[in-house]
Design an enzyme around this catalytic site. Structure first.
Site, mmCIF file in Angstrom:
data_model
loop_
_atom_site.group_PDB
_atom_site.id
_atom_site.type_symbol
_atom_site.label_atom_id
_atom_site.label_comp_id
_atom_site.label_asym_id
_atom_site.label_seq_id
_atom_site.Cartn_x
_atom_site.Cartn_y
_atom_site.Cartn_z
ATOM 1 N N THR A 95 70.265 42.953 -59.651
ATOM 2 C CA THR A 95 69.386 41.973 -60.295
ATOM 3 C C THR A 95 68.996 42.419 -61.704
ATOM 4 O OG1 THR A 95 68.503 41.309 -58.164
ATOM 5 C CG2 THR A 95 67.182 40.784 -60.084
ATOM 6 N N GLY A 118 37.989 34.206 -38.780
ATOM 7 C CA GLY A 118 37.560 35.263 -39.693
ATOM 8 C C GLY A 118 38.152 36.608 -39.355
ATOM 9 N N ARG A 166 39.494 35.156 -27.145
ATOM 10 C CA ARG A 166 38.341 34.529 -27.792
ATOM 11 C C ARG A 166 37.946 33.246 -27.060
ATOM 12 N NH1 ARG A 166 35.699 34.604 -32.869
ATOM 13 N NH2 ARG A 166 33.955 33.146 -32.651
ATOM 14 N N THR A 195 63.108 35.761 -50.948
ATOM 15 C CA THR A 195 63.703 35.827 -52.282
ATOM 16 C C THR A 195 64.831 36.833 -52.391
ATOM 17 O OG1 THR A 195 61.569 35.185 -53.251
ATOM 18 C CG2 THR A 195 63.193 36.186 -54.724
ATOM 19 N N SER A 203 69.975 35.412 -58.749
ATOM 20 C CA SER A 203 70.894 34.766 -57.817
ATOM 21 C C SER A 203 72.257 34.493 -58.443
ATOM 22 C CB SER A 203 70.285 33.452 -57.309
ATOM 23 O OG SER A 203 69.109 33.702 -56.572
ATOM 24 N N GLU A 210 67.981 39.470 -51.491
ATOM 25 C CA GLU A 210 69.261 39.242 -50.806
ATOM 26 C C GLU A 210 69.670 37.772 -50.868
ATOM 27 O OE1 GLU A 210 71.463 41.503 -49.401
ATOM 28 O OE2 GLU A 210 70.181 42.914 -50.439
ATOM 29 N N ASP A 233 67.943 34.079 -52.969
ATOM 30 C CA ASP A 233 66.843 33.128 -52.869
ATOM 31 C C ASP A 233 67.171 32.092 -51.794
ATOM 32 O OD1 ASP A 233 64.428 31.672 -54.327
ATOM 33 O OD2 ASP A 233 65.989 30.176 -53.957
ATOM 34 N N GLY A 270 64.967 48.784 -56.183
ATOM 35 C CA GLY A 270 64.314 49.675 -55.226
ATOM 36 C C GLY A 270 64.823 51.099 -55.353
#
Length: 708
Positions: free
Chosen positions: A200, A466, A379, A487, A206, A489, A491, A239
């Site tokens: 990239t 919450g 809950r 996104t 892409s 590998e 889009d 990376g």
């Protein structure tokens, strides 16, 4: 029709007297129902005079009370689900359980997280002796299982491992030749050669063919010269680059000198091994400029960086030359005849990244669904006056949020397992048809599953109120870390277009007598049936047995795909006459994306149905059948407008589908605990106090985590 009406009156009885007046047959069929319902109001424990339930809610409660709960043997279902590589996942879990200092804390700085992530990966490889790179070669399915387990520990760790072994290591294995494997395999395997995957760029992602980094061959020195010609060509989001990487697989346009006025000839995008740091001092090498991409929305344990190259020279042997090579005298040779063929072959070898993302995204959804469902069973909130509160999963609205999602989680599990199997088969055979099939299937499943999971993570957070907002309960980190799955590998919008392109090619081949890809067998076998006019009789069938028939469900999915394909092909042909190919494609783009998603849903349902059939345990098979029916009917109902527009489903049938979908959600709720327990994710993997299997400890664990 009377028989189908009375088959399950709690589902299909009409809702108002006006409908009864319009249909005297229905009136006869439902008169007993009215009497039975009135009587049941006196007998049903929920029928308090002070408990104001709507007519539909009461019918649903009566149906639930009458329905026999499926007895699910969690061990048997889990054994069927988790597959033959669960042992390696348990090794991963056990290692990190034994090393609490390697578990990622809630609050950690970017730099600390990066160093921890590196220690985690090195420890996994050198201490636990789990060697992912070995399995990339020998057993890819086991590698994907490791990736899923590692992702549950820390998604940053999973991505860092993927960069090292699937991307950097995978480029050596798949794009290089024996000399490269001999030289680099051991160093990659044991983490002595941490590396990057530099594809990239700042201006191009892409559109890989549009990359601007250049690698010019110098015949005088027998070297390639790597250059970043402008800021847009800076390698970005790489990376392992910012801190740890020592090498990079750099994708660049291969330029060869010529004797004409042009000076160089562009041979297309190729991959090159470029050392970026000194192995001993770890300092950037001459001509290599490295910068940090900074703090990200998520995955901050991954050290993404930017690379700029200024006349960086590398040996000619550093060209990864499986699909194209340059000789000492500067001549280019390739077994593939064109730039486009070489480019396709290069990217085709990198589909493993998409496979692991689809598979891992399904794993993330399992964690989120488990936390949300266990908490929803714990809950309690509101209820009839002077009676105990009921769990929030007893509310129809909550079931509507979570039960179809749970069904989708199961569907994705089987679909991605199928994708892994197809990928492993492709790596063994290298069969051309299999390669094309895996390319399209991996693109589609990666796009569909990651997009669905991203939306579902937010729904799970909201479903927990919450407490879902507390960092300790993980939805924030899961959501932020997973978000980029949509996104990288590829889009997702671009990947779905690749699926659409493949479908259109298959459509053309059908009428030219060519062979169809494996995932298109349903059109090969009975395309004329799916493109024919809907049957006016079956379009009105609304009995439960019919709606829960896998043939009806699969036919409905495939009919929708076939109609979408036929209509978009006609639209493209029409618009191309005035707008040209690109303009026509852009005009029909949303239609094309819908087509691709419809096809992928058909494939997912097909795999789910097959999994139900192959399940050996009767109880587990019954549970899976229920979940599969919910998945199918929920998808049909969500797109009911499409079916109504072409009269595939009559109004009465659409109404029956809606009611049955709600009823199935009700039934799945009854076994929801067992279904999430069958994912077999220990509490120390879930790590969310509100999602613990031992529900009685949830609040005490929660308060302890926040220091109460």
């Amino acid at each position: 029709m009377m028989a189908s009406r009375t088959q399950n009156p709690g589902i299909q009885a009409p809702e108002n007297d006006q409908e009864n007046q319009q249909n005297p047959v229905t009136t006869l069929a439902t008169t007993p129902w009215r009497r039975i319902e009135r009587l049941s109001l006196h007998l049903n424990p929920f029928s308090s005079n002070h408990y104001d339930l709507s007519h539909q809610q009461m019918k649903m409660l009566i149906c639930a009370a009458r329905a026999k709960k499926i007895e699910v043997k969690v061990v048997e279902l889990s054994s069927f689900m988790r597959g033959k590589h669960r042992d390696i996942q348990e090794q991963v879990f056990d290692y990190f359980k034994s090393r609490p200092e390697l578990q990622t804390p809630l609050e950690i700085s970017k730099d600390e997280h990066r160093e921890l992530c590196m220690r985690q990966l090195v420890g996994l490889v050198r201490e636990a002796n789990i060697r992912p790179f070995k399995y990339v070669v020998e057993d890819p399915a086991k590698y994907f299982a490791i990736a899923e387990a590692v992702g549950s520990v820390d998604m940053s760790l999973a991505i860092k491992m993927g960069v090292q072994y699937s991307l950097w290591g995978g480029s050596i294995l798949n794009l290089g030749t024996k000399k490269h494997r001999d030289k680099y395999f051991d160093g990659i395997d044991n983490m002595e050669y941490p590396g990057c995957f530099a594809m990239t760029e700042l201006h191009h992602g892409s559109n890989v063919q549009g990359l601007q980094t250049v690698a010019t061959f110098d015949p005088l020195t027998d070297e390639f010269i790597i250059n970043t010609p402008n800021d847009g060509a800076i390698k970005w989001w790489i990376g392992n680059a910012a801190v740890h990487g020592k090498f990079a697989s750099v994708f660049a346009k291969l330029m060869l000198p010529t004797h004409d006025t042009k000076g160089t000839s562009d041979m297309g995008v190729h991959a090159f091994i470029v050392p970026i740091r000194d192995l001993r001092t770890h300092k950037p090498l001459p001509g290599v400029e490295i910068h940090d991409c900074g703090h990200k929305v998520g995955l901050n344990g991954v050290d993404n960086g930017a690379l700029r190259f200024c006349s960086v020279r590398i040996p000619r042997d550093n060209l990864l030359n499986r699909f194209g090579d340059v000789s000492r005298d500067g001549k280019y040779t390739s077994s593939l005849p064109s730039i486009s063929k070489r480019f396709g072959a290069t990217l085709g070898e990198l589909v493993g990244g998409r496979v692991v993302l689809a598979y891992s995204s399904s794993g993330v959804l399992k964690i989120a669904a488990t936390i949300a469902i266990r908490y929803s069973l714990l809950r309690q909130q509101f209820g009839p006056p002077k009676q105990p509160e009921i769990t929030i999963l007893d509310y129809q609205s909550h079931q509507h949020k979570l039960m179809p999602m749970l069904a989708s989680t199961y569907a994705f599990h089987f679909a991605t397992l199928h994708l892994v199997d197809k990928y492993c088969e492709m790596k063994k055979t290298h069969d051309e048809e299999s390669v094309g099939d895996v390319h399209a299937l991996s693109a589609g499943l990666k796009a569909y599953v990651t997009s669905y999971t991203a939306k579902s993570l937010n729904i799970c957070r909201e479903a927990c109120g919450g407490h879902g907002y507390a960092a300790v309960n993980r939805f924030g980190s899961l959501r932020n870390d997973h978000d980029i799955f949509q996104t990288f590998e590829g889009d997702n919008t671009v990947l779905l277009q690749q699926v659409a392109i493949d479908l259109l090619k298959q459509y053309q081949q059908k009428f030219r007598g060519g062979s169809l890809a494996v995932t298109w067998n349903y059109l090969k076998e009975s395309m004329n049936t799916y493109l024919s006019q809907p049957n006016p009789v079956t379009s009105r069938w609304e009995g439960e047995d019919h709606l829960r028939d896998p043939k009806f469900q699969l036919d409905a999915f495939r009919y929708r795909t076939s109609r979408l394909l036929q209509s978009v092909a006609a639209r493209l042909q029409k618009h191309s006459k005035t707008l040209g190919g690109f303009g026509a494609w852009n005009r029909c783009l949303n239609h094309l994306l819908t087509l691709a998603e419809s096809h992928i849903e058909s494939v997912i349902l097909e795999r789910f149905i097959e999994a139900v059939r192959s399940c050996p345990d009767e109880g587990s098979r019954s549970a899976l059948k229920l979940v599969c029916d919910l998945y199918a009917l929920d998808r049909i109902w969500n797109d009911i407008g499409t079916y109504r527009n072409v009269d595939y489903v009559a109004p009465n049938k659409a109404k029956a589908i809606h009611k049955l979908t709600e009823y199935l959600s009700f039934q799945v709720r009854n076994i929801a605990r067992e279904l999430v327990d069958a994912f077999d994710l220990p509490d120390y993997v879930i790590r969310a106090p509100i999602g613990l299997q031992t529900a009685g400890e949830a609040y005490s664990q929660y308060t302890q985590h926040v220091g109460f």
